[in-house]
Design a protein around this motif. Sequence first.
Motif, short mmCIF file in Angstrom:
data_model
loop_
_atom_site.label_atom_id
_atom_site.label_comp_id
_atom_site.label_asym_id
_atom_site.label_seq_id
_atom_site.Cartn_x
_atom_site.Cartn_y
_atom_site.Cartn_z
N GLN A 1 0.78 -1.23 0.00
CA GLN A 1 0.00 0.00 0.00
C GLN A 1 0.82 1.29 0.00
O GLN A 1 1.78 1.43 0.75
N HIS A 2 0.43 2.24 -0.87
CA HIS A 2 0.92 3.61 -0.73
C HIS A 2 0.48 4.14 0.63
O HIS A 2 -0.61 3.84 1.10
N ASP A 3 1.31 4.95 1.26
CA ASP A 3 0.93 5.62 2.51
C ASP A 3 0.27 6.95 2.18
O ASP A 3 0.94 7.89 1.73
N TRP A 4 -1.04 7.02 2.39
CA TRP A 4 -1.83 8.22 2.08
C TRP A 4 -2.05 9.06 3.35
O TRP A 4 -2.29 8.52 4.43
N TYR A 5 -2.03 10.40 3.16
CA TYR A 5 -2.25 11.34 4.26
C TYR A 5 -3.11 12.51 3.78
O TYR A 5 -3.08 12.87 2.60
N TYR A 6 -3.84 13.11 4.74
CA TYR A 6 -4.50 14.38 4.46
C TYR A 6 -4.55 15.20 5.75
O TYR A 6 -4.36 14.66 6.85
N TYR A 7 -4.76 16.49 5.61
CA TYR A 7 -4.87 17.40 6.74
C TYR A 7 -6.34 17.78 6.90
O TYR A 7 -6.85 18.61 6.15
N PRO A 8 -7.05 17.15 7.84
CA PRO A 8 -8.48 17.45 7.98
C PRO A 8 -8.71 18.91 8.35
O PRO A 8 -7.94 19.53 9.09
N GLU A 9 -9.77 19.47 7.79
CA GLU A 9 -10.27 20.80 8.16
C GLU A 9 -9.23 21.89 7.97
O GLU A 9 -9.01 22.73 8.85
N MET A 10 -8.60 21.92 6.82
CA MET A 10 -7.66 23.00 6.53
C MET A 10 -8.38 24.34 6.48
O MET A 10 -9.47 24.46 5.91
N THR A 11 -7.77 25.35 7.08
CA THR A 11 -8.33 26.69 7.09
C THR A 11 -7.61 27.58 6.08
O THR A 11 -6.58 27.20 5.52
N MET A 12 -8.13 28.78 5.91
CA MET A 12 -7.53 29.70 4.94
C MET A 12 -6.15 30.18 5.39
O MET A 12 -5.35 30.64 4.58
N SER A 13 -5.87 30.07 6.67
CA SER A 13 -4.57 30.51 7.19
C SER A 13 -3.49 29.43 7.04
O SER A 13 -2.35 29.64 7.46
N GLU A 14 -3.85 28.29 6.43
CA GLU A 14 -2.90 27.21 6.20
C GLU A 14 -2.66 27.03 4.71
O GLU A 14 -3.55 27.24 3.90
N ALA A 15 -1.45 26.62 4.38
CA ALA A 15 -1.11 26.32 2.98
C ALA A 15 -0.44 24.95 2.93
O ALA A 15 0.45 24.66 3.74
N LEU A 16 -0.87 24.14 1.99
CA LEU A 16 -0.27 22.82 1.79
C LEU A 16 0.69 22.90 0.61
O LEU A 16 0.29 23.24 -0.50
N LEU A 17 1.95 22.59 0.86
CA LEU A 17 2.96 22.57 -0.19
C LEU A 17 3.08 21.16 -0.74
O LEU A 17 3.22 20.20 0.03
N LEU A 18 3.02 21.03 -2.06
CA LEU A 18 3.14 19.73 -2.72
C LEU A 18 4.31 19.80 -3.71
O LEU A 18 4.30 20.61 -4.64
N LYS A 19 5.30 18.96 -3.49
CA LYS A 19 6.41 18.90 -4.43
C LYS A 19 5.95 18.12 -5.67
O LYS A 19 5.52 16.97 -5.57
N GLN A 20 6.05 18.76 -6.83
CA GLN A 20 5.63 18.13 -8.08
C GLN A 20 6.81 17.55 -8.85
O GLN A 20 6.63 16.64 -9.66
#
Length: 392
Positions: free
Chosen positions: A317-336
């Motif tokens: 299995q791939h290890d999947w993650y998420y950040y529940p209930e992200m607010t506007m004051s948070e930013a998720l950085l994704l390396k592409q």
Amino acid sequence: MSASLSAGRGSGSSAWPTMLRPSSDHCIEYCDSISNHDKSSAAAAIRSVPAVMNYVSSETTEISARRDVGGSDSTLIGAIWEPTVIRVANARLGKRGDTENKLTLDRNGFELVSKTDQDPAVKMIKQLDFLDQDQIIKNYYPVCEQIVSDAIQSQKAADSSPPIAAVFAFDHNVSGSTVKSASESKGTTTAPQIQNPAGIVHADYTRTSAPKRLDDLSKPPKLNDVLRDKLLAENRNSLLDPQMVQEALGGKRRFAFVNVWRNLDAENPVKDCPLACVDASTSTMRDLRVFKIHYVDRVGENYFVCPSSTKSGHNNQHDWYYYPEMTMSEALLLKQWDSLGGIAHGSEADDEDDSRPSTFTIHSALIDPSCPPNAPTRVSIEVRCVVVWETD
């Protein structure tokens, strides 16, 4: 643990798949110390949720579609879908539930950046009209550039890279789970298109398209480049210096693409269709299938993804993650893409060489079963940034 659902077969044309809700047989897992009263806050209460992810079958070879100037894609050719039930862990609890083991852009391919509501940049963001493309480019792009620069500089000691030479935001998507074009919303024909959340397991660049995209940014802008008017108005031939790009393509400089994903609802956290990411150390090249995107004036490539398996074919299995209930004051950085990563350097997987950073994170939106039926629909923005380092 994962389970494959019935999948469409055949290598001809197919529609884009819809996101599916997991059946009631698959339960939300709550933290042991959380009482029933406290389960209303997913950010603190949830350990993991089940989700149906739209993978492609290992029988899939190559997929293609045509993309118009507005960013919409035609029917897909060659995709054989294999929606699969997986578990998505709460990333706020750290890697595999270890709060001391924070998930980072450098090692895992994604990272959460949090500010307070009183932060000047957050206050400014809350005043922006994100259906006004000029406002996004003028006011929000510099915020994203600074966030990416700060995140990379904070990890500089870990990878001993040279200083950063340039960080530029160059494109963006506004997404909403109830889709309405921005031009309809504003009554104009120049506002950006609001797109559906991408409910497909994918990565944004390949070994071919990442260097090609970097090279494109050193040339005059294409018809669908969002910075075209700005660069022409400033009498600039390109966003990036051609010599710097050629040095990066020749291996003398490191380069990367990093996306900044943010909730655009100032009043409500994201509960509807959140974004999930795969720990880059659990991805392998054998899981990837090339998706060719035919634009009006160029051809791009993404990766679609098969359910992870070992060389012997057993599920790993791939290890999947998420950040529940992200607010506007948070930013998720994704390396592409990261040219220093193991996969970028020809390895089968990033974890084959611990001295190298992650190359990219696989990602997808999901239907979160903890989302209440009356939750506000998600509206988000994802800004694409390019980073180039000084010469070694």
